[in-house]
Design an enzyme around this catalytic site. Structure first.
Site: not given
Ligand code: ATP
Ligand code: MG
Length: 568
Positions: A39, A265, A275
């Site tokens: 994104e 992850r 982020k």
């Protein structure tokens, strides 16, 4: 622990690769197609590198292709700057999407058509409830949700409302489109998830063409299907979304049938890989920007001098598992040192200079000595370095009153200057406050190159630069950005910041070759560590970032497994 929970013993083997191999053996797909789907709401970090290496790596290994697809469905947080940065970083890491640069926004028209398709089949409805009401009716993990009063609208009414949503008749939050699945589903994701919301916001690519935007869930699987993605790899937090991913593909006339697989992850001790938090660090000025060398972003790591090869190697060693874990930062440092040790040219720089005058060196003369560029690689060649009557050595390499195990320079002691001569300290010059400002030494001209013809030994070899020819430089030494291994665990990231994360050494001296070499190659400053020229450098003033010091505690811990450490 199942086999899937362990990083594979053999790097490059993991449960995802096993799945892909089995699919190939069964001839399930003509070609393996993966995608990396960021994104564009921030810069990529080292966690993303794991996903990039996995997706692009699979495509390379199995002769398929990997797309770069921007999941640009939330225009309020997304910017062109991030799109550009992400493309730059993926390329820098060593991967290429070729002609397969895609955007979820390219599919807005198709996604919208599929929304109408769901309505026509009775599989979606427009809900006038507010977000708070929807949340309140959603139930909990132990209680089922309640049906919305708008759930049984007619197809015509739903179509009419969705079209008017699209036409911009309603304000933000007035209505949403929801899938009509099951409000008592055990998996909360399946309780009539939102597919479209009203957002009167300009989009970096579609401008003001749209004021309704698909949710991640409605965009992702369908984008995969449009692109012919075969293996849609994402992190474990999307495991609960997989039934919805499948439900949507089952209920829409999509052109292909991708499958979603989840992996753990990457988490690294002392680092933040979120982020949202990284954005806060930038916006609140805790760091100088997204490419601040203390940041775990790819842009920050690049500026610090971390080579992309080391990141790829690190990611390969971490492996791909199904269970979340935290990787020791020392494992990353080890990969970086291993690559730089092999590849960085050796140079000399004095970080904290102490002047030496060599009293018996003829005044007004100088000479050039030969220095090798890499001790293990003769192909790296040699260079000439100037030497003269005045030089600088590291302040730490001198002690006036040394303790027993200090073998470097002290009054009366002889040491070797790397590639040059043996010198002996004769006198210590101090200023009025008693601080040492200069050493007076003598040299033995017969030791040119570093060895004594009479075979006498010295205990230390020091790095140095010539006073006149060396070039001033600023060196920025970076330490951990956070003081605790789990930053933010106490609730406040800012409170965990290391106030000493940046040390600026403003009066360093580096050998002159560094001023003429314009390459962006990493260097080792002998006995100090690895350094990388910062873009803040100007011709009269060099700036270097310390990429990493020389000491490798990880390698030591591995050598003696009893003391723990045992990774990989
Ligand atoms: P946020 O940190 O804001 O939750 P994100 O890091 O998930 O967002 P995306 O842009 O959605 O950001 O990530 C793109 C891809 O990278 C996704 O497939 C995501 O699963 C993967 N990814 C993100 N963080 C990690 C990580 N730490 N380790 C491995 N893969 C990651
Ligand atoms: Mg995400």
């Amino acid at each position: 622990m199942t086999d899937n929970d362990k990083p594979s013993a053999e790097p490059g083997r993991d449960f995802i690769r096993d799945i892909v191999e089995a699919d190939i053996a069964a001839q399930r797909y003509a070609e393996i197609v993966t995608r990396f789907p960021p994104e564009p709401n921030g810069y990529l970090h080292i966690g993303h590198a794991k996903s990039i290496c996995l997706n692009f790596g699979l495509a390379q290994e199995f002769g398929g292709r990997c797309h770069l697809r921007f999941d640009d469905t939330n225009p309020t947080k997304e910017e062109q700057e991030y799109i550009d940065a992400i493309k730059r970083d993926v390329h820098w890491l060593g991967f290429d999407w070729g002609e397969h640069l895609h955007f979820a926004s390219d599919y807005f028209e198709q996604l919208y058509a599929w929304a109408e398709h769901l309505i026509r089949r009775g599989d979606a409805y427009v809900d006038d409830s507010s977000i708070d009401e929807i949340r309140a009716m959603r139930g909990t993990l132990t209680e089922p949700g309640r049906n919305s009063p708008y759930r049984d609208r007619t197809v015509d009414e739903n179509l009419d409302l969705l079209r008017r949503m699209r036409a911009g008749e309603f304000p933000n939050g007035a209505r949403v489109l929801r899938a009509r699945i099951d409000m008592s589903a055990g998996n909360m994701t399946m309780r009539d998830p939102v597919l479209y919301r009203i957002l009167h916001a300009a989009h970096p690519r579609t401008g003001t063409a749209w004021c309704i935007y698909p949710t991640y869930d409605f965009a992702h699987g369908q984008s995969d299907a449009i692109e012919g993605v075969t293996h849609s790899l994402c992190t474990l937090e999307f495991e609960d979304h997989r039934p919805l991913y499948d439900w949507l593909l089952d209920h829409l006339p999509v052109p292909s049938r991708p499958r979603q697989y989840e992996f753990a992850r990457l988490n690294i001790g002392f680092a933040v890989l979120s982020k949202r938090v990284l954005t806060d660090l930038v916006r609140q000025g805790h760091v100088a920007g997204w490419d601040d060398p203390r940041m775990p972003t790819l842009a920050g790591l690049r500026r610090r001098g971390i080579p992309p090869e080391a990141i790829r190697d690190f990611v390969r060693r971490v492996g791909v598992a199904r269970a979340n874990s935290v990787v020791d930062i020392a494992m990353f440092d080890h990969a970086v040192r291993e690559f730089l040790n092999k590849n960085a040219a050796r140079r000399m720089a004095v970080l904290n200079p102490l002047r030496i005058v060599i009293e018996n060196y003829p005044e007004g003369t100088s000479e050039e000595l030969e220095a090798i560029n890499h001790p293990e690689n003769p192909d790296a060649g040699t260079r000439r370095i100037p030497f003269g009557r005045e030089i600088y050595v590291e302040r730490d390499d001198f002690m006036e009153d040394p303790p027993k195990k200090f073998y470097r320079l002290s009054p009366g002691r002889e040491v070797r200057l790397r590639y040059a001569y043996m010198i002996t300290c004769r006198e210590v010059v101090k200023d009025a406050s008693g601080a040492v400002v200069e050493l007076r030494c003598t040299y033995d001209p017969a030791t040119r190159g570093g060895n004594a013809p009479d075979g006498r030994k010295v205990q230390a070899t020091l790095h140095w630069v010539a006073a006149a020819e060396s070039v001033p430089a600023e060196i920025r030494v970076y330490n951990q950005l956070f003081l605790r291994p789990d930053p933010g665990a106490g609730g406040d990231y800012a409170a965990d910041l290391n106030p000493q994360s940046l040390e600026i050494l403003a009066s360093c001296r580096v050998e002159p070759s560094l001023a003429t070499e314009n390459s962006a190659a990493p260097v080792q400053f002998e006995r100090q560590g690895y350094f990388y020229r910062d873009p803040d450098s100007s011709p009269g003033r060099l700036v270097f970032n310390r990429t990493i010091g020389l000491r490798d505690s990880y390698a030591k811990a591995r050598a003696s497994p009893a003391k723990g450490g045992g990774h990989g």
